[in-house]
Design a protein around this motif. Structure first.
Motif, PDB file in Angstrom:
ATOM      1  N   ILE A  56       0.840  -1.207   0.000  1.00  0.00           N
ATOM      2  CA  ILE A  56       0.000   0.000   0.000  1.00  0.00           C
ATOM      3  C   ILE A  56       0.877   1.261   0.000  1.00  0.00           C
ATOM      4  CG2 ILE A  56      -1.637   1.361   1.391  1.00  0.00           C
ATOM      5  CD1 ILE A  56      -2.863  -1.363   2.301  1.00  0.00           C
ATOM      6  N   PHE A  57       2.000   1.217   0.720  1.00  0.00           N
ATOM      7  CA  PHE A  57       2.902   2.379   0.800  1.00  0.00           C
ATOM      8  C   PHE A  57       3.960   2.373  -0.330  1.00  0.00           C
ATOM      9  CE2 PHE A  57       2.894   4.985   4.936  1.00  0.00           C
ATOM     10  CZ  PHE A  57       1.523   4.897   5.059  1.00  0.00           C
ATOM     11  N   ILE A 140      -7.948  10.166  11.367  1.00  0.00           N
ATOM     12  CA  ILE A 140      -7.563  10.521   9.996  1.00  0.00           C
ATOM     13  C   ILE A 140      -8.344   9.620   9.038  1.00  0.00           C
ATOM     14  CG2 ILE A 140      -5.668  10.472   8.321  1.00  0.00           C
ATOM     15  CD1 ILE A 140      -3.735  10.917  10.741  1.00  0.00           C
ATOM     16  N   PRO A 141      -9.081  10.188   8.082  1.00  0.00           N
ATOM     17  CA  PRO A 141      -9.922   9.358   7.206  1.00  0.00           C
ATOM     18  C   PRO A 141      -9.088   8.426   6.324  1.00  0.00           C
ATOM     19  CG  PRO A 141     -10.471  11.697   6.976  1.00  0.00           C
ATOM     20  CD  PRO A 141      -9.212  11.627   7.774  1.00  0.00           C
ATOM     21  N   ARG A 143      -9.524   7.763   3.333  1.00  0.00           N
ATOM     22  CA  ARG A 143      -9.279   8.355   2.003  1.00  0.00           C
ATOM     23  C   ARG A 143      -7.933   9.069   1.962  1.00  0.00           C
ATOM     24  NH1 ARG A 143     -13.958  10.407   3.211  1.00  0.00           N
ATOM     25  NH2 ARG A 143     -13.090  12.495   3.300  1.00  0.00           N
ATOM     26  N   SER A 144      -7.510   9.627   3.117  1.00  0.00           N
ATOM     27  CA  SER A 144      -6.229  10.351   3.168  1.00  0.00           C
ATOM     28  C   SER A 144      -5.072   9.405   3.485  1.00  0.00           C
ATOM     29  CB  SER A 144      -6.292  11.473   4.206  1.00  0.00           C
ATOM     30  OG  SER A 144      -7.188  12.487   3.789  1.00  0.00           O
ATOM     31  N   VAL A 145      -5.253   8.537   4.482  1.00  0.00           N
ATOM     32  CA  VAL A 145      -4.214   7.559   4.839  1.00  0.00           C
ATOM     33  C   VAL A 145      -4.901   6.215   5.045  1.00  0.00           C
ATOM     34  CG1 VAL A 145      -2.370   6.945   6.445  1.00  0.00           C
ATOM     35  CG2 VAL A 145      -2.856   9.364   6.003  1.00  0.00           C
ATOM     36  N   HIS A 153       0.928   7.378  11.448  1.00  0.00           N
ATOM     37  CA  HIS A 153       0.148   8.622  11.417  1.00  0.00           C
ATOM     38  C   HIS A 153      -0.811   8.641  12.597  1.00  0.00           C
ATOM     39  CE1 HIS A 153       2.064   8.903   7.620  1.00  0.00           C
ATOM     40  NE2 HIS A 153       1.531  10.085   7.387  1.00  0.00           N
TER      41      HIS A 153
END
Lengths: 295, 295
Positions: A56-57, A140-141, A143-145, A153
């Motif tokens: 994913i990253f 943190i949503p 969609r962002s992370v 994060h």
């Protein structure tokens, strides 16, 4: 004891350059596996997730999966610990000169280390049940992370921990923007209502202990639903518990103003916690470490 | 050359323990100041922001503001560099045993280092203008992480950089959930329409170079508005530029399919960039470093 980019070093020497993206841009994914009575628990599930996090990253390591597995065994062997956690970090390094903005050009490397087993709350809190607060700070949503990639994060969680501290709670629980439960710092959340166990389906890390609890529920004939969990439903639940590799299944006895299950962990929580540890003692999905003679 | 928790060390020894929250929870705030022709630019504004960042993240250092200032001067002095960036990191360490979950118990420490001055895009890109894409990934909302605290929560930007790389662009620009422009990795964004310069008012770092540009606009009699900037308005603008301590004012000549201002930085962009560097040369808000004789 630690392994840093191809070498075994003492844990106090396990460090990351301040220039590396793994630090400067929180561009690291990781995993934490437990060892109990000298055996890894669900090591393949953790390695699967670690690989998924890296993917994913957009990361890769020079070590193969079997090499990572061997390093993890070797760390536990060298430590001599029978009860431990082993952490693996995939850290993005520094792009070569002239490519400050292109993460694809920065090689990633492996850091792994072993520590004595710990629980995310002190022993007395496990016994009385954790006291939680619902944080005002949304997670943190996704969609962002994408939190399916286990990552660092966590400023939202850390701010929420300060909120919990001010409120006299042990930990915060974070909601998403729609008021559904996500997770807390290092744990998944479950609510039990009328004998049905519910845990959120999105916006949080897909915990391995969370997965283990769903398997235990199936075995014990307890209905377990993975779906959005509105905060109202959690507040009105019969029981709440949290799960973590660092502690297993831990009861929650207070949430903001409300006291649950007579201020001690509830019945379903205790059944699941007992089953979790007894099944592990019986060798469930375990992979023994071969220690040297002197251990 | 670096300063790590009370000592001066070579930059390659400036490292953070993998156990520290500054790494494991991206629990670090930082700042980056430029030095041009042997003088810091807007050092007090950077120190103000660094202190504000620490406050938002509930952090404090044992070094006072004047000690931090002296350390920054000493780093540049020791490096001998006339054109440099100086970075200050406030890193949360490790809570004492038994307090794994309580960040308030973990002391913070200062890391600072100096590097030769750099620009976030290569020199040839500054000349032709940067090529940008609007990312599909929304910036982490300010409700979850307050970006006025300069921090390392940048996985959204890093994923967006991979998107930009695939699209053949130099950098991504990230929007908020409402389709308003926020920022890109390391820079603020400005759009110019009918001679009016517009830059977003929220969801992004409050850049010192962004602040400098608003001051230059005032001086040059250019109308500058700080307000929400819808992506549509940016796409339809006459000019776009970005600002960063690492490069100053840099023109954007392509955004997704569209080519701006004849594929070279536009007139307003060049006026602002020229003014920025000439005002700096004239000593605008500068604080000279006292070098040793042999420099």
């Amino acid at each position: 004891m630690a392994y840093v980019d191809q070498s075994y070093v003492p844990l106090e020497d396990a460090k990351v350059s301040v220039l590396h993206w793994g630090f400067r841009r929180a561009d690291t994914v990781y995993d934490v596996v437990s060892v109990a009575d000298g055996a890894f628990f669900k090591l393949d599930a953790h390695l699967d997730r670690f690989e998924r996090s890296m993917k994913i990253f957009h990361m890769s390591l020079s070590e193969s999966r079997s090499e990572i597995r061997n390093i993890m065994h070797e760390l536990v062997r060298r430590s001599g610990l029978r009860n431990a956690t082993v952490t693996t970090d995939c850290v993005r390094g520094l792009p070569p000169d002239g490519a400050v903005a292109i993460p694809a050009n920065a090689p990633c490397y492996l850091i792994a280390y072993v520590k004595p087993y710990y629980t995310i709350v002190p022993r007395n809190v496990v016994e009385r049940g954790a006291h939680m607060m619902v944080s005002s700070i949304p997670r943190i949503p996704a969609r962002s992370v994408d939190h399916r990639a286990k990552n660092f994060h966590r400023a939202d969680m850390t701010q929420a921990s300060f909120e919990a501290l001010r409120a006299g709670a042990d930990h915060p629980i974070l909601l998403d923007e729609h008021g559904n439960v996500t997770e807390g710092p290092g744990f998944n959340v479950f609510a039990v209502t009328n004998g049905v166990v519910v845990t959120p389906d999105q916006g949080m890390l897909e915990g391995i202990t969370r997965q283990a609890v769903t398997e235990i529920c199936r075995k014990l004939g307890i209905n377990c639903e993975i779906r959005p969990l509105p905060v109202r439903e959690m507040r009105d639940a019969d029981e709440i518990f949290i799960t973590s590799t660092a502690g297993g299944v831990i009861g929650v006895t207070r949430l903001d103003g409300r006291i649950f299950t007579n201020d001690r962990p509830g019945d379903v929580t205790r059944r699941l916690s007992d089953a979790y540890w007894s099944m592990r003692k019986q060798g469930w999905d375990c992979e023994p470490v071969t220690y040297r003679h002197w251990n």
